[in-house]
Design a protein around this motif. Structure first.
Motif, PDB file in Angstrom:
ATOM      1  N   LEU A   1     -12.291 -10.491  25.266  1.00 17.87           N
ATOM      2  CA  LEU A   1     -12.125 -11.504  24.227  1.00 17.87           C
ATOM      3  C   LEU A   1     -11.315 -10.916  23.078  1.00 17.87           C
ATOM      4  N   SER A   2     -10.489 -11.739  22.450  1.00 19.31           N
ATOM      5  CA  SER A   2      -9.777 -11.298  21.250  1.00 19.31           C
ATOM      6  C   SER A   2      -9.580 -12.482  20.314  1.00 19.31           C
ATOM      7  N   THR A   3      -9.481 -12.175  19.025  1.00 23.47           N
ATOM      8  CA  THR A   3      -9.165 -13.174  18.016  1.00 23.47           C
ATOM      9  C   THR A   3      -8.080 -12.609  17.113  1.00 23.47           C
ATOM     10  N   THR A   4      -7.021 -13.399  16.896  1.00 23.35           N
ATOM     11  CA  THR A   4      -5.860 -12.965  16.116  1.00 23.35           C
ATOM     12  C   THR A   4      -5.642 -13.874  14.917  1.00 23.35           C
ATOM     13  N   SER A   5      -5.457 -13.269  13.758  1.00 19.36           N
ATOM     14  CA  SER A   5      -5.002 -14.004  12.574  1.00 19.36           C
ATOM     15  C   SER A   5      -3.497 -13.811  12.438  1.00 19.36           C
ATOM     16  N   ILE A   6      -2.788 -14.875  12.059  1.00 19.82           N
ATOM     17  CA  ILE A   6      -1.324 -14.861  12.046  1.00 19.82           C
ATOM     18  C   ILE A   6      -0.806 -15.381  10.708  1.00 19.82           C
ATOM     19  N   ARG A   7       0.259 -14.747  10.214  1.00 18.81           N
ATOM     20  CA  ARG A   7       1.009 -15.278   9.082  1.00 18.81           C
ATOM     21  C   ARG A   7       2.426 -15.592   9.561  1.00 18.81           C
ATOM     22  N   PHE A   8       2.942 -16.765   9.172  1.00 21.41           N
ATOM     23  CA  PHE A   8       4.272 -17.196   9.594  1.00 21.41           C
ATOM     24  C   PHE A   8       5.271 -17.102   8.441  1.00 21.41           C
ATOM     25  N   GLU A   9       6.561 -17.092   8.785  1.00 21.38           N
ATOM     26  CA  GLU A   9       7.612 -17.072   7.769  1.00 21.38           C
ATOM     27  C   GLU A   9       7.484 -18.237   6.804  1.00 21.38           C
ATOM     28  N   SER A  10       6.994 -19.362   7.287  1.00 27.97           N
ATOM     29  CA  SER A  10       6.843 -20.552   6.448  1.00 27.97           C
ATOM     30  C   SER A  10       5.756 -20.402   5.393  1.00 27.97           C
ATOM     31  N   GLY A  11       4.900 -19.380   5.563  1.00 28.43           N
ATOM     32  CA  GLY A  11       3.743 -19.213   4.693  1.00 28.43           C
ATOM     33  C   GLY A  11       2.465 -19.742   5.312  1.00 28.43           C
ATOM     34  N   ALA A  12       2.583 -20.513   6.389  1.00 29.95           N
ATOM     35  CA  ALA A  12       1.410 -21.046   7.068  1.00 29.95           C
ATOM     36  C   ALA A  12       0.626 -19.919   7.741  1.00 29.95           C
ATOM     37  N   LEU A  13      -0.626 -20.211   8.035  1.00 31.38           N
ATOM     38  CA  LEU A  13      -1.491 -19.255   8.717  1.00 31.38           C
ATOM     39  C   LEU A  13      -1.939 -19.833  10.055  1.00 31.38           C
ATOM     40  N   GLY A  14      -2.422 -18.950  10.923  1.00 31.38           N
ATOM     41  CA  GLY A  14      -2.903 -19.398  12.220  1.00 31.38           C
ATOM     42  C   GLY A  14      -3.954 -18.466  12.775  1.00 31.38           C
TER      43      GLY A  14
ATOM     44  N   MET B   1       4.319 -21.140  22.688  1.00 25.94           N
ATOM     45  CA  MET B   1       4.363 -22.523  22.220  1.00 25.94           C
ATOM     46  C   MET B   1       4.169 -22.587  20.710  1.00 25.94           C
ATOM     47  N   ILE B   2       3.284 -21.764  20.183  1.00 31.49           N
ATOM     48  CA  ILE B   2       3.075 -21.717  18.738  1.00 31.49           C
ATOM     49  C   ILE B   2       4.358 -21.292  18.030  1.00 31.49           C
ATOM     50  N   ARG B   3       5.033 -20.281  18.548  1.00 29.16           N
ATOM     51  CA  ARG B   3       6.333 -19.848  17.992  1.00 29.16           C
ATOM     52  C   ARG B   3       7.344 -20.970  18.047  1.00 29.16           C
ATOM     53  N   TYR B   4       7.373 -21.673  19.168  1.00 30.02           N
ATOM     54  CA  TYR B   4       8.371 -22.727  19.400  1.00 30.02           C
ATOM     55  C   TYR B   4       8.214 -23.854  18.380  1.00 30.02           C
ATOM     56  N   ILE B   5       6.992 -24.132  17.986  1.00 27.86           N
ATOM     57  CA  ILE B   5       6.725 -25.215  17.040  1.00 27.86           C
ATOM     58  C   ILE B   5       6.711 -24.713  15.590  1.00 27.86           C
ATOM     59  N   MET B   6       6.119 -23.559  15.355  1.00 32.18           N
ATOM     60  CA  MET B   6       5.877 -23.082  13.986  1.00 32.18           C
ATOM     61  C   MET B   6       6.990 -22.229  13.407  1.00 32.18           C
ATOM     62  N   GLY B   7       7.832 -21.655  14.254  1.00 31.93           N
ATOM     63  CA  GLY B   7       8.805 -20.688  13.756  1.00 31.93           C
ATOM     64  C   GLY B   7       8.251 -19.274  13.868  1.00 31.93           C
ATOM     65  N   GLU B   8       8.939 -18.317  13.285  1.00 29.89           N
ATOM     66  CA  GLU B   8       8.623 -16.917  13.524  1.00 29.89           C
ATOM     67  C   GLU B   8       7.376 -16.442  12.782  1.00 29.89           C
ATOM     68  N   PRO B   9       6.527 -15.676  13.478  1.00 28.92           N
ATOM     69  CA  PRO B   9       5.403 -15.007  12.830  1.00 28.92           C
ATOM     70  C   PRO B   9       5.888 -13.729  12.164  1.00 28.92           C
ATOM     71  N   THR B  10       5.228 -13.326  11.096  1.00 31.18           N
ATOM     72  CA  THR B  10       5.625 -12.099  10.403  1.00 31.18           C
ATOM     73  C   THR B  10       4.561 -11.012  10.458  1.00 31.18           C
ATOM     74  N   GLU B  11       3.303 -11.396  10.709  1.00 31.24           N
ATOM     75  CA  GLU B  11       2.229 -10.408  10.669  1.00 31.24           C
ATOM     76  C   GLU B  11       1.032 -10.919  11.465  1.00 31.24           C
ATOM     77  N   VAL B  12       0.355 -10.002  12.164  1.00 33.48           N
ATOM     78  CA  VAL B  12      -0.852 -10.362  12.908  1.00 33.48           C
ATOM     79  C   VAL B  12      -1.940  -9.322  12.659  1.00 33.48           C
TER      80      VAL B  12
END
Length: 347
Positions: free
Chosen positions: A209-222, A178-189
């Motif tokens: 338990l896990s926690t992931t940091s994400i960078r998207f093509e748009s420059g946004a983070l997650g 769902m995050i991909r569907y709304i945000m576009g492609e991730p580039t790094e985790v």
């Protein structure tokens, strides 16, 4: 009338069968499971069809026009290749594989055969998805935060990460998708995992338990946090928050969406507070709630069936090739966890 067959008559298969029972334009012709009683039970529920324990025998005898493949994550491979060879349109439950090379080979074979496919990302078909997409268009998203907490599922293979892929890959893949569907492609985790919080039990070998940091093509983070240590719904309020500079949307998968923005001067529904410089930014905010209609799963299945019946697959929101991109996303998280480093995404 087109013939529909199903391979895998467990919990997720039962979910799909509940939708099929409402369809009067397909024949429920065959059900296959390694446990014969489960396939026979589906035949009884459907009031039609024949039970099998070998999908090859079912294909030979029934000659289905479409098939729903509802098997565990570790079991993909030969079944898909033979289905493609026979030219049978297929709906595949997520995750489509645990190995990217295998997923790439299946994807390429599908493309070469020009075969109609769909994958079980039914959350994309929820009625709250369109308002979420519209919100993201009006309010460019800078940050997305997702939490999904739950317990350990009952399927015997789930607790072994080698068989299920772990919670990120087998369950929380819906949230990542769902995050991909709304945000576009991730580039790094970059993912960190933790163990030792779930009570020891036979066969349990996965991350609690896990926690992931994400960078998207748009420059946004997650950031996405997920765990299977929960014993109560009070553990956490599982949601996806899409944050823009002037508003946010909380997306509760297949339940509701809540939009928070500035309230008109005459409205006073609550206080919003964030730090601005060395002071504070405070303003009255309003919350607008959008309920989901609860029809996502049925619409997902119906869309695939209609694509087979009409030959038009344009309304399928999750074809196999796109699902592979979500698989890249979640398997990169597992790789990052194992290697304790950031991982780039994409081939």
């Amino acid at each position: 009338m087109k013939k529909l067959a199903m391979i895998g008559c467990g919990n997720i298969g039962s979910y799909h069968l509940g939708h099929f029972l409402k369809y009067d334009d397909v024949e429920l012709a065959g059900f296959c499971d390694l446990i014969p009683e489960r396939a026979e039970n589906f035949v009884k529920r459907a009031g039609s069809g024949k039970a099998f324990t070998d999908w090859r025998d079912m294909y030979d005898e029934i000659k289905p026009d479409m098939v729903f493949i509802c098997i565990p994550p570790y079991a993909h491979g030969e079944l898909e290749f033979e289905t493609i060879r026979r030219g049978i349109p297929m709906f595949v439950e997520k995750p489509v594989a645990l190995d990217l090379d295998l997923a790439y080979r299946i994807r390429d074979a599908i493309q070469e055969a020009n075969l109609t496919t769909a994958v079980g990302f039914q959350c994309r078909y929820a009625s709250i998805v369109a308002p979420t997409q519209e919100f993201a268009k009006k309010h460019p998203i800078t940050y997305v935060n997702c939490v999904r907490m739950g317990g350990v599922p009952s399927a015997p293979w789930w607790a072994d990460k080698k068989l299920s892929g772990g919670q990120i890959v087998e369950q929380t893949i819906h949230n990542y998708d769902m995050i991909r569907y709304i945000m576009g492609e991730p580039t790094e985790v970059y993912t960190m995992g933790a163990r030792g919080f779930v009570s020891p039990r036979p066969g349990y070998d996965t991350d609690d338990l896990s926690t992931t940091s994400i960078r998207f093509e748009s420059g946004a983070l997650g950031a996405v946090s997920t765990g299977c240590y929960a014993e109560s719904g009070a553990c956490y309020d599982s949601t996806i928050t899409f944050s823009a500079a002037d508003a946010r949307l909380n997306h509760y998968i297949i339940k509701k969406a809540q939009v928070y923005d500035d309230a008109p001067e005459q409205e006073e529904e609550g206080d919003g507070f964030v730090v601005k410089g060395d002071g504070g930014m405070k303003k009255k905010i309003r919350m607008t709630e959008i309920p989901d209609d609860g029809q996502a799963g049925d619409l997902c299945d119906r869309t695939f069936v209609d694509a087979v019946l009409t030959g038009d697959s344009s309304k399928i929101r999750s074809p196999y090739a796109d699902a592979v991109k979500t698989l890249e996303f979640v398997l990169a998280c597992n790789q990052s966890m194992e290697e304790n480093r950031p991982v780039k995404i994409g081939k």
